[in-house]
Design a protein around this motif. Structure first.
Motif, PDB file in Angstrom:
ATOM      1  N   TRP A 183      52.427  35.771  34.055  1.00 13.78           N
ATOM      2  CA  TRP A 183      51.420  36.273  34.532  1.00 13.78           C
ATOM      3  C   TRP A 183      51.139  37.708  34.669  1.00 13.78           C
ATOM      4  N   LYS A 184      50.416  38.546  33.934  1.00  8.39           N
ATOM      5  CA  LYS A 184      50.064  39.756  33.648  1.00  8.39           C
ATOM      6  C   LYS A 184      51.614  40.596  33.485  1.00  8.39           C
ATOM      7  N   ASN A 185      52.632  39.853  32.417  1.00  4.59           N
ATOM      8  CA  ASN A 185      53.663  39.994  32.447  1.00  4.59           C
ATOM      9  C   ASN A 185      54.140  39.639  31.124  1.00  4.59           C
ATOM     10  N   MET A 221      47.073  37.715  30.849  1.00  2.00           N
ATOM     11  CA  MET A 221      47.202  39.151  31.414  1.00  2.00           C
ATOM     12  C   MET A 221      46.115  39.558  32.248  1.00  2.00           C
ATOM     13  N   GLY A 222      45.000  38.640  32.340  1.00  2.00           N
ATOM     14  CA  GLY A 222      44.370  38.442  33.750  1.00  2.00           C
ATOM     15  C   GLY A 222      43.085  39.364  33.056  1.00  2.00           C
ATOM     16  N   TYR A 223      41.929  39.065  33.836  1.00  2.00           N
ATOM     17  CA  TYR A 223      40.790  39.866  33.880  1.00  2.00           C
ATOM     18  C   TYR A 223      40.310  40.664  35.144  1.00  2.00           C
ATOM     19  N   PRO A 224      39.814  41.750  35.592  1.00  3.41           N
ATOM     20  CA  PRO A 224      39.593  42.721  34.360  1.00  3.41           C
ATOM     21  C   PRO A 224      40.721  43.513  33.692  1.00  3.41           C
ATOM     22  N   VAL A 225      40.532  44.078  32.573  1.00  2.00           N
ATOM     23  CA  VAL A 225      41.847  44.617  31.913  1.00  2.00           C
ATOM     24  C   VAL A 225      42.193  45.966  32.864  1.00  2.00           C
ATOM     25  N   GLY A 226      43.386  45.820  33.235  1.00  2.00           N
ATOM     26  CA  GLY A 226      43.933  46.746  34.076  1.00  2.00           C
ATOM     27  C   GLY A 226      45.103  47.606  33.344  1.00  2.00           C
ATOM     28  N   PRO A 227      45.473  48.575  34.370  1.00  2.00           N
ATOM     29  CA  PRO A 227      46.748  49.559  33.754  1.00  2.00           C
ATOM     30  C   PRO A 227      47.877  48.693  33.131  1.00  2.00           C
ATOM     31  N   HIS A 228      48.152  47.451  33.492  1.00  2.00           N
ATOM     32  CA  HIS A 228      49.307  46.807  33.156  1.00  2.00           C
ATOM     33  C   HIS A 228      49.006  46.518  31.756  1.00  2.00           C
ATOM     34  N   TYR A 229      48.093  46.256  30.993  1.00  2.00           N
ATOM     35  CA  TYR A 229      47.969  46.128  29.793  1.00  2.00           C
ATOM     36  C   TYR A 229      48.388  47.374  28.825  1.00  2.00           C
TER      37      TYR A 229
END
Length: 763
Positions: free
Chosen positions: A590-592, A667-675
């Motif tokens: 997740w987001k990872n 990676m989730g929404y909204p698109v964050g800095p982790h992208y």
């Protein structure tokens, strides 16, 4: 040079080596000369050719006859020959379908075309009920052959019912449905609803009287998606705010007959792009009232399917998945008030795997079968669609992989699951049935192995095929009622296969990063392996969270087996973050996505090298395609201390460039800095190893610019790498040419040898 004290595995034709002590014997690296590499290629090619001519029966395709009691199938034989068998499921008899020599002779004489008795090309056949005749499609003709006299005559196409033994009793549904605005006739045939100038109109069929229900619709924000209530008194419609899908582009550089590149484009949603939204309303025909749903507008997927409550025209339900994949609901709507109520409301801090949400509706009993990971493992619930009461049907530390069918009368679920059988690979698939009350669980495929099942058309019988990567397949016919075996159909003979010297893969298990969880993988070794030498390790990587990827069933030939013959130990394992284990195991992604289970993979390979000194842990490469391409490059960027060489094909090197639905899921929404932080492009300057990038210029799955932008970042970081662009090719590992370049790249950088030159005829 590596010196190790450890057991050595040797066994000429078995799955793995028998251990013997090496004492103080030195184990030297396998570093072939150029001529030895050429010889290895020749051996590998000869072995590949030999394997292609050795038939290992891994499955059969049953062709059920009209009454569902008999079927025929084609069996592959060595040297690409084949024969046909006829099975009577009721009696368990199995015999050759006919005299192959005589039927070939009869067809050759009748049609004037020479038929080889060992390579008969039949795909359509119908046997008479008494088995004394068969009608066959021979080329463009249909031929009837008497199986007593083997006299043949041309005939017309027989009229018989087609069967699909894989058809479940109830199909699952998916939520990716677009809005389809069109004229809609009411159930009582009195009204027609349609959009005109963006607004909703209803016309009386008998007198043509037209009524306008809305005035705020426009050509750019119209009303649409109309659905009538069963009593024709209400109409459901949506005020739509369309969002145009943006396009991505590529250039075909080498179109025959042209002197210029050809620009191509196609629609492609990327993470963060806007979705079309739908504001739902209820329109009452008698009062002309416009009543909004008392819930938020739909801004993910299209207009939903409406399910009216059995015996009622007041209530219906629809499913909703929120963007970001963290909430799933089954929402009930009251058409008289617009009030809504959540029958199912699942929320999570990580993700809900939308594509594996399974709902089966049982309207007569006001129940919903719902499959979810809500309790930490994927299981089935029975939900009352009036009260919302939930009852767990299946439970335990195992995974319900899929529902095959639902028997509403017997109140049973037929499903497949993995991880329930103690002492087995937790990914092995078995088939079960269970009552709605969670009782009377029956495993209809109890034998150890990975099972695949096809049912007869009436589901009275099923064919069970099971195997392991290093255990030959067994194919049996069983009764569905009790799971009892009727007869064995095929048991694969590996004698010819093992006579080639090939080594079957070994299953290897090591602990994950938590020191508790088992990571399962496979090892492929060269047929000519010298136990006194060490060989580089190459990992076949694909860490996409949508599934698990290590093979579980027997396969005589695959790329890993072939690549190993060039002097590599080739491995594959499923690390944390992939699917088909617990929710916690899956949640690691997740987001990872940059994690890719690398910590687990590296520990697995170190454990393998500790057990087997032939595995050179100091020479490790990896390769992958698509998400695996992202992973292969990521290994060199984020773990350069371990991975030294990588081949990355058509990789999604930045999750903002790839497809919306896949990347927002993980990676989730909204698109964050982790992208950005996890992008291979962002981290290009970290490259230390040797990297080959492969991309097809016409890739419409992952835009080619994902690879080109990565290459651009590597160039700007002054890094050395190789780039292969294949003209005209789509989403691929480069095809035969790309695979050869991959092998040569590993030979050059892991074996320190010069690969054979195709141009000078060395291969």
């Amino acid at each position: 040079m590596n010196f190790r004290l450890a057991p050595l595995l040797i066994m000429a034709s078995a799955t793995f080596f028998t251990t013997i002590a090496l004492g103080q014997q030195a184990v030297t690296p396998y570093l072939p000369t150029h001529q030895e590499v050429i010889a290895s290629y020749k051996k590998a090619n000869d072995l590949d050719s030999a394997l292609r001519n050795i038939a290992v029966v891994t499955n059969i395709a049953p062709n059920w006859q009209p009454k569902g009691e008999t079927f025929w199938y084609r069996k592959a034989l060595d040297n690409r020959k084949q024969e046909y068998y006829l099975v009577n499921a009721a009696t368990g008899s199995r015999k050759k379908a006919f005299d192959h020599e005589r039927i070939a002779s009869a067809l050759s004489k009748l049609t004037g075309t020479a038929y080889d008795a060992q390579k008969l090309p039949f795909t359509d056949m119908l046997f008479s009920e008494d088995g004394t005749a068969v009608t066959i499609k021979a080329g463009a003709d249909w031929v009837k052959c008497d199986l007593n006299t083997y006299t043949a005559e041309k005939t017309s196409k027989p009229d018989y019912r087609a069967y699909n033994p894989n058809l479940p009793l109830q199909q699952r549904t998916y939520r990716w449905e677009g809005s389809r605005s069109r004229d809609s006739i009411s159930p009582d045939k009195q009204w027609t609803a349609y959009a005109k100038d963006g607004n909703l109109f209803v016309k009386n069929v008998s007198d043509g009287h037209e009524v306008q229900f809305t005035t705020d619709g426009t050509s750019t924000q119209p009303y649409g998606g109309f659905v009538w209530s069963p009593d024709s008194k209400n109409l459901i419609g949506y005020h739509i705010d369309p969002k145009k899908t943006k396009e991505v582009y590529y250039v075909l550089s080498s179109v025959t007959g042209t002197t210029r590149g050809e620009l191509k484009s196609h629609e492609y949603d990327q993470p963060g792009d806007d979705f079309t939204s739908y504001e739902p309303f209820i329109f009452n025909i008698a009062t002309k009232a416009k009543l909004p749903f008392k819930t938020d507008k739909i801004d993910f997927f299209g207009t939903p399917k409406l399910r009216w409550r059995e015996g009622s025209t007041r209530y219906f339900t629809y499913e909703r998945v929120d963007r970001g994949h963290q909430r799933f609901r089954v929402i009930e709507v009251d058409v008289q008030t617009g009030n809504t109520r959540n029958i199912i409301d699942e929320k999570t801090n990580t993700f809900i795997y939308e594509q594996r949400i399974d709902t089966r509706y049982l309207p007569k009993t006001h129940e919903i079968l719902w499959v979810t990971e809500e309790d930490g493992w994927r299981h089935a619930y029975l939900v009352n669609d009036i009260t919302g009461k939930q009852q767990l049907i299946t439970k335990g530390n195992w995974v319900l992989r899929d529902i095959d069918s639902v028997d509403a009368k017997k109140r049973e679920i037929w499903f497949k699951a993995s991880g329930m059988n103690a002492g087995e690979d937790p990914y092995f698939m078995h088939y079960y049935r269970i009552g709605f009350d969670g009782k009377n669980l029956v495993n209809i495929t109890p034998e150890k192995g990975n099972h695949s099942v096809t049912f007869s058309p009436d589901r009275k019988y099923f064919i069970d095929t099971y195997s392991q990567v290093n255990v030959a397949p067994v194919i049996t016919l069983k009764r569905t009622a009790d799971g009892k075996k009727v007869t064995d159909l095929e048991t694969a003979d590996l004698t010819s296969l093992l006579a080639t010297g090939i080594k079957l893969p070994e299953v290897f298990v090591a602990k994950a990063r938590d020191g508790k969880t088992d990571i399962w993988g496979v090892i492929y070794r060269p047929a000519f392996m010298d136990p006194a030498k060490t060989y580089p390790i190459i990992e076949n990587i694909y860490a996409g969270p949508q599934d698990s990827f290590v093979p579980k069933s027997f396969s005589a030939v695959n790329e890993m087996q072939s690549l190993a013959q060039l002097g590599f130990i080739v491995v594959q394992m499923d690390g944390m973050g992939t699917a088909n284990r617990s929710k916690a195991f899956h949640d690691v992604c997740w987001k990872n996505l940059a994690d890719a289970g690398f910590d687990d993979r590296i520990l697995w390979m170190k454990a393998m090298a500790a057990k087997y000194p032939q595995a050179d842990i100091n020479r490790v490469g990896l390769f992958g395609t698509s998400a695996g391409g992202q992973n292969a490059a990521g290994g060199l960027l984020f773990h350069p201390e371990f991975y030294k060489v990588g081949v990355a094909a058509c990789g999604c090197h930045d999750n903002r460039i790839d497809k919306q639905w896949w990347n927002e899921q993980w990676m989730g929404y909204p698109v964050g800095p982790h992208y950005e932080a996890q992008s291979n492009i962002t981290n290009a300057a970290k490259l230390k190893g040797d990297l080959l990038l492969i991309v097809g210029e016409a890739d419409e799955n992952v835009p080619p610019e994902s690879t080109y932008r990565f290459a651009d970042a590597l160039i700007k970081a002054n890094k050395e790498f190789e780039l292969l662009t294949v003209p005209g090719m789509g989403h691929s590992d480069g095809g035969p040419y790309g695979r050869r370049r991959k092998r040569n790249f590993f030979i050059k950088h892991l074996l320190n040898a010069e690969p054979p030159s195709k141009n000078t005829g060395e291969m």
